[in-house]
Design an enzyme around this catalytic site. Sequence first.
Site, PDB file in Angstrom:
ATOM      1  N   GLY A 143       0.840  -1.205   0.000  1.00  0.00           N
ATOM      2  CA  GLY A 143       0.000   0.000   0.000  1.00  0.00           C
ATOM      3  C   GLY A 143       0.867   1.244   0.000  1.00  0.00           C
ATOM      4  N   TYR A 161     -11.400  -3.526  12.821  1.00  0.00           N
ATOM      5  CA  TYR A 161     -10.077  -2.886  12.697  1.00  0.00           C
ATOM      6  C   TYR A 161      -9.224  -3.168  13.950  1.00  0.00           C
ATOM      7  CZ  TYR A 161      -6.800   0.963  11.620  1.00  0.00           C
ATOM      8  OH  TYR A 161      -5.686   1.716  11.341  1.00  0.00           O
ATOM      9  N   LYS A 192      -5.669  -5.135  14.016  1.00  0.00           N
ATOM     10  CA  LYS A 192      -4.422  -4.476  14.429  1.00  0.00           C
ATOM     11  C   LYS A 192      -3.838  -5.108  15.699  1.00  0.00           C
ATOM     12  CE  LYS A 192      -4.139  -1.422  11.094  1.00  0.00           C
ATOM     13  NZ  LYS A 192      -3.057  -1.479  10.107  1.00  0.00           N
TER      14      LYS A 192
HETATM   15  N1  LIG Z   1      -3.935   7.615   9.285  1.00  0.00           N
HETATM   16  C1  LIG Z   1      -3.942   7.228  10.555  1.00  0.00           C
HETATM   17  O1  LIG Z   1      -4.301   7.997  11.458  1.00  0.00           O
HETATM   18  C2  LIG Z   1      -3.531   5.840  10.942  1.00  0.00           C
HETATM   19  C3  LIG Z   1      -3.440   5.543  12.306  1.00  0.00           C
HETATM   20  C4  LIG Z   1      -3.036   4.267  12.698  1.00  0.00           C
HETATM   21  C5  LIG Z   1      -2.710   3.328  11.746  1.00  0.00           C
HETATM   22  N2  LIG Z   1      -2.804   3.638  10.413  1.00  0.00           N
HETATM   23  C6  LIG Z   1      -2.454   2.590   9.462  1.00  0.00           C
HETATM   24  O2  LIG Z   1      -1.478   3.086   8.557  1.00  0.00           O
HETATM   25  C7  LIG Z   1      -1.583   2.382   7.322  1.00  0.00           C
HETATM   26  C8  LIG Z   1      -1.648   3.396   6.181  1.00  0.00           C
HETATM   27  O3  LIG Z   1      -2.853   4.124   6.294  1.00  0.00           O
HETATM   28  P1  LIG Z   1      -3.069   5.598   5.658  1.00  0.00           P
HETATM   29  O4  LIG Z   1      -3.646   6.438   6.733  1.00  0.00           O
HETATM   30  O5  LIG Z   1      -1.857   6.032   4.959  1.00  0.00           O
HETATM   31  O6  LIG Z   1      -4.281   5.339   4.640  1.00  0.00           O
HETATM   32  P2  LIG Z   1      -4.283   5.037   3.068  1.00  0.00           P
HETATM   33  O7  LIG Z   1      -5.685   4.624   2.755  1.00  0.00           O
HETATM   34  O8  LIG Z   1      -3.684   6.164   2.312  1.00  0.00           O
HETATM   35  O9  LIG Z   1      -3.286   3.796   2.949  1.00  0.00           O
HETATM   36  C9  LIG Z   1      -3.674   2.458   2.897  1.00  0.00           C
HETATM   37  C10 LIG Z   1      -3.093   1.852   1.636  1.00  0.00           C
HETATM   38  O10 LIG Z   1      -3.387   0.452   1.611  1.00  0.00           O
HETATM   39  C11 LIG Z   1      -3.794   0.120   0.306  1.00  0.00           C
HETATM   40  N3  LIG Z   1      -4.596  -1.099   0.305  1.00  0.00           N
HETATM   41  C12 LIG Z   1      -5.851  -1.277   0.769  1.00  0.00           C
HETATM   42  N4  LIG Z   1      -6.247  -2.543   0.551  1.00  0.00           N
HETATM   43  C13 LIG Z   1      -5.217  -3.188  -0.050  1.00  0.00           C
HETATM   44  C14 LIG Z   1      -5.019  -4.506  -0.528  1.00  0.00           C
HETATM   45  N5  LIG Z   1      -5.978  -5.431  -0.419  1.00  0.00           N
HETATM   46  N6  LIG Z   1      -3.823  -4.824  -1.114  1.00  0.00           N
HETATM   47  C15 LIG Z   1      -2.845  -3.890  -1.244  1.00  0.00           C
HETATM   48  N7  LIG Z   1      -2.983  -2.619  -0.796  1.00  0.00           N
HETATM   49  C16 LIG Z   1      -4.163  -2.275  -0.222  1.00  0.00           C
HETATM   50  C17 LIG Z   1      -4.607   1.333  -0.154  1.00  0.00           C
HETATM   51  O11 LIG Z   1      -4.797   1.335  -1.557  1.00  0.00           O
HETATM   52  C18 LIG Z   1      -3.719   2.455   0.352  1.00  0.00           C
HETATM   53  O12 LIG Z   1      -2.694   2.730  -0.585  1.00  0.00           O
HETATM   54  C19 LIG Z   1      -2.804   1.481   7.435  1.00  0.00           C
HETATM   55  O13 LIG Z   1      -2.412   0.170   7.787  1.00  0.00           O
HETATM   56  C20 LIG Z   1      -3.580   2.111   8.565  1.00  0.00           C
HETATM   57  O14 LIG Z   1      -4.416   1.186   9.211  1.00  0.00           O
HETATM   58  C21 LIG Z   1      -3.204   4.871   9.990  1.00  0.00           C
END
Ligand SMILES: NC(=O)c1ccc[n+]([C@@H]2O[C@H](COP(=O)([O-])OP(=O)(O)OC[C@H]3O[C@@H](n4cnc5c(N)ncnc54)[C@H](O)[C@@H]3O)[C@@H](O)[C@H]2O)c1
Length: 245
Positions: free
Chosen positions: A11, A153, A157
């Site tokens: 991702g 979720y 996690k």
């Molecule tokens: N933004 C926050 O506050 C936050 C907080 C805690 C954890 N996270 C975690 O950080 C990570 C990145 O999140 P983000 O905020 O950048 O959001 P985001 O939606 O930009 O990133 C998630 C990425 O995962 C990809 N993805 C989804 N399903 C997929 C699949 N089946 N195969 C391959 N790729 C896939 C999406 O296309 C996207 O590029 C995630 O795991 C999210 O749970 C984010």
Amino acid sequence: MSERKKALITGGNTGIGKVIAETLAEEYDVAINYISQEEEAEDLKKELEEQGAAVLLIKADVSNFDDCTKMFDEIKSTWGGLDLLVNNAGITKDNLILRMSPEDFQGVIDVNLTGTFYCMKLASRMMSKKRSGKIISITSIVGLHGNIGQTNYAASKAGVIGMTKTLAKELAGRNVTVNAIAPGFIRTAMTDQLKDEIKEGLLSTIPMKKFGEAKDVAKVCAFLASEDADYITGQVLSVDGGMNI
Ligand SMILES: NC(=O)c1ccc[n+]([C@@H]2O[C@H](COP(=O)([O-])OP(=O)(O)OC[C@H]3O[C@@H](n4cnc5c(N)ncnc54)[C@H](O)[C@@H]3O)[C@@H](O)[C@H]2O)c1
């Protein structure tokens, strides 16, 4: 000049993953896995190549084992191996448990937990043979504390944290470290979609009274990927402005 190390970021074309790719590309050649937003992936490839990194763009659904196997086969045939895996791909499908469908529960588990398991399994094989490597997974404060509307979720996690600790024990003797980063609230497209009143409520729970940026997570990822963290394994580093205190 020594050969550049090789990293895979799942991702990796948007949000936190994109900034991790940009940060790591200073030292690594990077394989960027994506499932959608192909144009962003192509733009990022150009940007990183201009910085001097070799870039592999690999379209694959991490919740599909055949896709993951092909992705690792491509990395093996192009680069011969992998030094760093960053499990970043993740989704949300929020709802209170009474309204959450079994499909929405399973869908989040399939990507966030099973997808991470598939990539960990395939990377473990490569890294064990080489007797070196690092695996870093992006979990969440929600996996540590739970959150209303996120049973799926939170389970996914928390599961990633359990797998991280287990794999750290399994691979320690092979010189492979396995760690996780637990971000709090980071400003990305995933969190921009929240309503303003929810964001204000969240802000009041952050001791540092500000949201994090993707670069805050990327810098910790670069640290865990570096030689400075060679003796750290099985840990979950919170990057959350104090939410986990
Ligand atoms: N933004 C926050 O506050 C936050 C907080 C805690 C954890 N996270 C975690 O950080 C990570 C990145 O999140 P983000 O905020 O950048 O959001 P985001 O939606 O930009 O990133 C998630 C990425 O995962 C990809 N993805 C989804 N399903 C997929 C699949 N089946 N195969 C391959 N790729 C896939 C999406 O296309 C996207 O590029 C995630 O795991 C999210 O749970 C984010």
